[in-house]
Design an enzyme around this catalytic site. Structure first.
Site, mmCIF file in Angstrom:
data_model
loop_
_atom_site.group_PDB
_atom_site.id
_atom_site.type_symbol
_atom_site.label_atom_id
_atom_site.label_comp_id
_atom_site.label_asym_id
_atom_site.label_seq_id
_atom_site.Cartn_x
_atom_site.Cartn_y
_atom_site.Cartn_z
ATOM 1 N N HIS A 57 0.833 -1.198 0.000
ATOM 2 C CA HIS A 57 0.000 0.000 0.000
ATOM 3 C C HIS A 57 0.870 1.251 0.000
ATOM 4 O O HIS A 57 1.974 1.245 0.571
ATOM 5 C CB HIS A 57 -0.903 0.042 1.237
ATOM 6 N N GLU B 195 -2.122 -0.031 8.171
ATOM 7 C CA GLU B 195 -3.172 -0.841 8.771
ATOM 8 C C GLU B 195 -2.624 -1.677 9.926
ATOM 9 O O GLU B 195 -1.442 -2.037 9.955
ATOM 10 C CB GLU B 195 -3.842 -1.737 7.724
ATOM 11 N N HIS C 47 3.215 -7.773 1.924
ATOM 12 C CA HIS C 47 2.539 -8.691 2.838
ATOM 13 C C HIS C 47 1.476 -9.492 2.100
ATOM 14 O O HIS C 47 1.044 -9.124 1.004
ATOM 15 C CB HIS C 47 1.906 -7.928 4.008
ATOM 16 N N ARG D 175 -0.713 -4.994 -6.376
ATOM 17 C CA ARG D 175 -0.476 -6.428 -6.217
ATOM 18 C C ARG D 175 0.760 -6.872 -6.980
ATOM 19 O O ARG D 175 1.008 -6.433 -8.107
ATOM 20 C CB ARG D 175 -1.703 -7.208 -6.685
#
Length: 370
Positions: free
Chosen positions: A102, A125, A238, A257
Site C-alpha cells: 500500500h 493498517e 505482505h 499487487r
C-alpha cells in the site's frame, strides 16, 4: 434524536474467493455455511461500500457530509477533511490473499492524480487476530533467508542468493517477481520438506507457476494467537494466508499487487513503493488499562482498542464500535444501543459525554489516532 446519539449501523459484507463460508456467518448469527465465501465486513464510510444508518438506510458518508463539523469534531475535520479518517473491517481468510503493498500519503496523492489509484489517501493498517491468524509481513533478515535457501537447495535460486549476499533485498525480490515463475515447481517440492517454508508449498498448490510463490521466500511468516497483532506500514510487502481478524486502516482502498492472485499485478508499481527494511514483522505497542486494550501505531488517522464491560469511551472525535462476540451495550447521554456479534455503531463527536460499555461480549473501538 440528539446529534450526540449513538447510531447503529448496517455494515457491508464483501464476497471474494478467498473468504470463509462460516466465520462471518457464525459471527453474525446467520445460516452457516453461507452460499458464497464471505471475506470482509466493512464498517465505515468509504464511498465504495459505506455502512448505513440502521432503520433509515442513509449511507454513513452522506450522513457525515450533512454535518461534518458536528459529527466529526473540529480536530478531525481540520486534519483529515469532511470524511471519516479510518475504515474498520473483519477479515475472514480461508485462502491466501494477494501479495500486496500500500502507498503512503504522499505517494497516494500522486498516484490518485497521475496513475489511477482508487483513493488519494495512504493505507497503513493494523490487524488483531480473533483466531490463530497466519500472515506474511515484511522482509525477513537476509542472513536468515540465505540460511533457509541453503536448506532448500534449489540451484535455480542462485540469483536470489547472490542478491541477498550483496545486501540487495530489493534486487532479490525483483528477480523473484520477474524470473521466479520458472522455478515454482522445484521450489514447492523442496519447501514441502523444510518446516519453516511449508507455507510456500501450500501457496504453490493454490497458485501454481505464480512468481509470488518464490517472492514469499523472502518474507516473515507470522502466526498470531488471538489478541496478538501485526502492524503493516505503507510500503511493507505482505499477504494474509488464513484466519479471522479485526483490521483498522486509514480510510483507503489503495492496493498494488505483486502476485498470488488472478487479478492484475503491477510489479513496477510495487517495486516503486517498497519499504526495503528487513527484520521481524512489526507489531503495535499494546497498552492495557483495565477493560481497555489499545494497539498503538504512529498513524494520526486511527487507533484500535479492544474493549470489554466497564470500559468508558471518551467522546472526542468520530468513533466506531464493533461487537465481535456475545453482546455489548453502549450507552451515552441517556441513550443506549445493543450490539451483538458482527453489529456495529457510529459514535459522533461529543466531548461532553463519554460512552459506557456493558454486557458479556467483546468489541473493538476505532478512534482517531494521536
Amino acid at each position: 434524536m440528539r446529534g450526540s446519539a449513538v447510531r447503529k449501523l448496517d455494515a457491508v459484507v464483501r464476497e471474494y474467493h478467498w473468504g470463509s463460508r462460516t466465520a462471518l456467518a457464525e459471527m453474525r448469527g446467520e445460516p452457516s455455511p453461507s452460499p458464497t465465501p464471505q471475506a470482509e465486513l466493512w464498517v465505515g464510510a468509504h464511498p465504495d461500500d459505506p455502512s448505513r444508518l440502521a432503520g433509515c438506510g442513509v449511507p454513513l458518508d452522506a450522513h457525515l457530509a450533512a454535518n461534518p463539523a458536528g459529527l466529526l469534531g473540529p480536530a478531525s475535520l481540520a486534519a483529515f477533511g469532511p470524511r471519516l479518517p479510518f475504515l474498520l473491517k473483519v477479515l475472514a481468510v480461508d485462502a491466501p490473499l494477494s501479495l500486496q503493498v500500500h502507498p503512503d500519503r504522499e505517494r497516494a496523492r500522486t498516484g490518485f492524480a497521475e496513475h489511477g489509484y482508487r483513493d488519494d489517501r495512504g493505507k497503513p493498517e493494523v490487524l488483531v487476530a480473533l483466531t490463530d491468524f497466519e500472515t506474511l509481513s515484511g522482509f525477513r533478515d537476509p542472513a536468515a533467508t540465505r540460511a533457509l535457501l541453503r536448506e532448500l537447495g534449489v540451484p535455480g535460486l542462485d540469483p536470489m542468493r547472490a542478491a541477498l549476499a550483496a545486501g540487495d533485498t530489493a534486487g532479490a525480490l525483483r528477480w523473484a517477481l520477474r524470473e521466479g515463475g520458472a522455478v515454482v515447481d522445484e521450489v514447492a517440492r523442496a519447501a514441502a520438506g523444510v518446516p519453516a517454508l511449508r507455507h510456500v508449498a501450500d501457496l504453490a498448490r493454490v497458485h501454481p507457476a505464480d512468481a509470488g510463490v518464490v517472492a514469499a521466500l523472502l518474507l516473515n511468516a507470522v502466526v498470531l494467537e488471538p489478541g496478538q497483532a501485526v502492524y503493516v506500514r505503507p510500503g511493507v510487502l505482505h499477504a494474509h494466508l488464513r484466519g479471522v481478524g479485526v483490521e483498522l486502516m486509514a480510510n483507503s482502498d489503495n492496493v498494488l499487487r505483486a502476485g498470488l492472485t488472478p487479478k492484475a499485478v503491477d510489479v513496477p508499481g510495487v517495486l516503486s513503493l517498497l519499504d526495503h527494511r528487513s527484520g521481524p514483522a512489526e507489531a503495535p505497542v499494546v497498552e492495557v488499562d483495565g477493560p481497555l486494550r489499545t494497539y498503538r501505531t504512529p498513524d494520526p488517522e486511527f487507533r484500535l482498542h479492544a474493549v470489554r464491560a466497564g470500559a468508558v469511551l471518551p467522546g472526542d472525535g468520530p468513533q466506531l464500535l464493533l461487537c465481535t462476540g456475545g453482546s455489548v451495550v453502549v450507552a451515552r447521554d441517556g441513550e443506549s444501543v445493543v450490539l451483538r456479534g458482527g453489529e456495529s455503531a457510529f459514535l459522533p463527536h461529543d466531548p461532553a459525554n463519554a460512552a459506557s460499555v456493558t454486557g458479556d461480549g467483546e468489541a473493538f473501538w476505532a478512534t482517531v489516532g494521536g
